[in-house]
Design an enzyme around this catalytic site. Structure first.
Site, PDB file in Angstrom:
ATOM      1  N   LEU A   2     156.289  60.727  28.505  1.00  0.00           N
ATOM      2  CA  LEU A   2     155.160  60.563  27.494  1.00  0.00           C
ATOM      3  C   LEU A   2     155.735  59.918  26.006  1.00  0.00           C
ATOM      4  O   LEU A   2     156.629  60.236  25.922  1.00  0.00           O
ATOM      5  CB  LEU A   2     154.616  61.942  27.328  1.00  0.00           C
ATOM      6  CG  LEU A   2     154.157  62.560  28.366  1.00  0.00           C
ATOM      7  CD1 LEU A   2     153.436  63.877  27.993  1.00  0.00           C
ATOM      8  CD2 LEU A   2     153.060  61.884  29.037  1.00  0.00           C
ATOM      9  N   HIS A   3     154.874  59.266  25.648  1.00  0.00           N
ATOM     10  CA  HIS A   3     155.026  58.724  24.510  1.00  0.00           C
ATOM     11  C   HIS A   3     153.772  58.805  23.333  1.00  0.00           C
ATOM     12  O   HIS A   3     153.075  59.493  23.816  1.00  0.00           O
ATOM     13  CB  HIS A   3     155.208  57.052  24.307  1.00  0.00           C
ATOM     14  CG  HIS A   3     154.292  56.358  25.036  1.00  0.00           C
ATOM     15  ND1 HIS A   3     153.027  56.109  24.899  1.00  0.00           N
ATOM     16  CD2 HIS A   3     154.513  55.733  26.325  1.00  0.00           C
ATOM     17  CE1 HIS A   3     152.388  55.521  25.718  1.00  0.00           C
ATOM     18  NE2 HIS A   3     153.199  55.328  26.543  1.00  0.00           N
ATOM     19  N   GLU A   4     153.698  58.590  22.335  1.00  0.00           N
ATOM     20  CA  GLU A   4     152.800  58.880  21.139  1.00  0.00           C
ATOM     21  C   GLU A   4     151.411  58.359  21.798  1.00  0.00           C
ATOM     22  O   GLU A   4     150.353  58.919  21.371  1.00  0.00           O
ATOM     23  CB  GLU A   4     153.032  58.015  20.160  1.00  0.00           C
ATOM     24  CG  GLU A   4     152.242  58.479  18.760  1.00  0.00           C
ATOM     25  CD  GLU A   4     152.044  59.846  18.663  1.00  0.00           C
ATOM     26  OE1 GLU A   4     152.934  60.827  18.754  1.00  0.00           O
ATOM     27  OE2 GLU A   4     150.753  60.323  18.055  1.00  0.00           O
ATOM     28  N   HIS A  43     150.398  58.520  24.949  1.00  0.00           N
ATOM     29  CA  HIS A  43     149.835  59.546  25.714  1.00  0.00           C
ATOM     30  C   HIS A  43     149.238  60.904  24.862  1.00  0.00           C
ATOM     31  O   HIS A  43     148.281  61.372  25.216  1.00  0.00           O
ATOM     32  CB  HIS A  43     150.957  59.993  26.639  1.00  0.00           C
ATOM     33  CG  HIS A  43     151.230  59.285  27.673  1.00  0.00           C
ATOM     34  ND1 HIS A  43     152.638  58.668  27.679  1.00  0.00           N
ATOM     35  CD2 HIS A  43     150.583  58.698  28.976  1.00  0.00           C
ATOM     36  CE1 HIS A  43     152.701  57.774  28.835  1.00  0.00           C
ATOM     37  NE2 HIS A  43     151.565  57.603  29.328  1.00  0.00           N
ATOM     38  N   GLN A  64     151.470  53.783  44.184  1.00  0.00           N
ATOM     39  CA  GLN A  64     151.091  52.563  43.195  1.00  0.00           C
ATOM     40  C   GLN A  64     152.269  51.592  42.714  1.00  0.00           C
ATOM     41  O   GLN A  64     152.150  50.837  42.088  1.00  0.00           O
ATOM     42  CB  GLN A  64     150.253  53.068  41.986  1.00  0.00           C
ATOM     43  CG  GLN A  64     151.135  54.000  40.978  1.00  0.00           C
ATOM     44  CD  GLN A  64     150.228  54.433  39.882  1.00  0.00           C
ATOM     45  OE1 GLN A  64     149.437  55.495  40.049  1.00  0.00           O
ATOM     46  NE2 GLN A  64     150.017  53.861  38.912  1.00  0.00           N
ATOM     47  N   GLY A  87     143.962  55.099  28.689  1.00  0.00           N
ATOM     48  CA  GLY A  87     144.293  54.127  27.477  1.00  0.00           C
ATOM     49  C   GLY A  87     143.802  52.818  27.867  1.00  0.00           C
ATOM     50  O   GLY A  87     143.651  52.344  28.975  1.00  0.00           O
TER      51      GLY A  87
HETATM   52  O1  PAF Z   1     148.487  54.896  34.056  1.00  0.00           O
HETATM   53  C1  PAF Z   1     149.126  55.698  34.535  1.00  0.00           C
HETATM   54  O2  PAF Z   1     150.036  56.298  34.155  1.00  0.00           O
HETATM   55  C2  PAF Z   1     148.811  55.885  36.237  1.00  0.00           C
HETATM   56  O3  PAF Z   1     148.442  54.788  36.801  1.00  0.00           O
HETATM   57  C3  PAF Z   1     147.910  56.986  36.641  1.00  0.00           C
HETATM   58  C4  PAF Z   1     146.594  56.890  35.845  1.00  0.00           C
HETATM   59  C5  PAF Z   1     148.415  58.380  35.965  1.00  0.00           C
HETATM   60  C6  PAF Z   1     147.800  57.193  37.979  1.00  0.00           C
HETATM   61  O4  PAF Z   1     149.038  57.499  38.614  1.00  0.00           O
END
Ligand code: PAF
Length: 287
Positions: free
Chosen positions: A38-40, A42, A66, A152
């Site tokens: 996590l960063h600012e 998020h 993904q 975002g």
């Molecule tokens: O943007 C992301 O971090 C990822 O694509 C997400 C939306 C958490 C799905 O894994």
């Protein structure tokens, strides 16, 4: 003692029990899906979610479906305890950290694919990425049963795909896109930025600078193809190894544009120091 630390929940029955208690109390629920690190950017989504909803779930799941390569998946930062500490006081109630089998139980055979929007741009360079993303986001929406979801705008194509799938599948969730947060030099915040060497980080913000330069030239009436070709050359001259794409697309449906005659997005993906970075900015419709 650190106050305002969210609880960690790892299992689906535990998550459902917490959400059911909130529902009995008549509370609304928001979800902020993440892959951690996590960063600012998020945290700004979490604060926005907490301002809009009574309860906030942050999900952390590094979704193998993904990623395009095992190396990229392996290199993805996993910083769960640091992430939880960063969430202190931001308004999250729960961090939901499912394991692989909780998201994809044995025999899992369903894929969510959003045609059209998933093709082109990142979809052209990352086969299967958006199907994996759309599948996990659908799972996270149905597991959390949240009313609101925050994403975002840096991943603009992702935001369009998630908005479409929620509408197409009649999911009772409102998808909300939030502005990209930037470092002081303009570089879009990303978990991938931590993988840049100091030298690469020093030149990374040229990507955003070029987007702005194209926006200025288009507003001044310059021809689009020349603007885009000049910018691609400038990005490489500025230290990037390669530009995958730099394209103008309609903001509403990502339709290809040859001039900015509707509200648009200028989107880019480029490689720096072996790290793939993406960014985009809004382009107003020309008068
Ligand atoms: O943007 C992301 O971090 C990822 O694509 C997400 C939306 C958490 C799905 O894994």
């Amino acid at each position: 003692m650190i106050t305002g630390l969210p609880d960690i929940v790892r299992d689906l029955p535990g998550l459902r029990a917490r959400v059911a208690a909130w529902r009995r109390a008549g509370e609304s629920v928001a979800v902020v899906p993440t892959m951690g690190a996590l960063h600012e950017g998020h945290l700004s989504l979490v604060r926005r979610a907490a301002a809009d909803a009574d309860r906030v779930i942050v999900t952390i799941f590094v979704n193998p479906r993904q990623f395009n390569s095992q190396a990229d998946l392996d290199a993805y930062p996993r910083t769960e305890e640091a992430d939880r500490l960063k969430l202190a006081g931001q308004g999250a109630d729960i961090v939901y950290v499912p394991d692989g089998a909780t998201v994809y139980p044995p025999g899992f055979a369903t894929t969510v694919e959003v045609a059209g929007l998933s093709e082109g741009l990142c979809g052209a360079y990352r086969p299967g990425h958006f199907a994996g993303m759309a599948t996990v986001v659908t799972k996270l929406f149905t597991q959390t049963t949240a009313d609101l979801a925050y994403f975002g705008q840096k991943d603009f194509q992702q935001l369009c795909i998630v908005t479409r799938l929620a509408a197409d599948l009649d999911l009772q969730i409102k998808v909300i896109g939030c502005p990209t947060l930037r470092e002081t030099d303009g570089l879009a915040m990303s978990s991938r930025n931590t993988r840049l060497s100091a030298e690469a980080r020093a030149v990374a913000s040229s990507l955003y600078a070029e987007l702005q330069r194209v926006a200025g030239r288009l507003a001044g009436g310059a021809a689009m193809s020349a603007c885009l070709e000049d910018a691609k050359a400038a990005i490489v001259a500025g230290g990037y190894q390669a530009v995958e794409y730099l394209e103008l697309r309609a903001e509403a449906d990502l339709a290809v544009l040859d001039r900015p005659d509707v509200p648009a997005r200028l989107l880019v993906a480029a490689w720096l120091d072996g790290v793939r970075l993406i960014d985009n900015i809004a382009i107003a419709a020309a008068a």
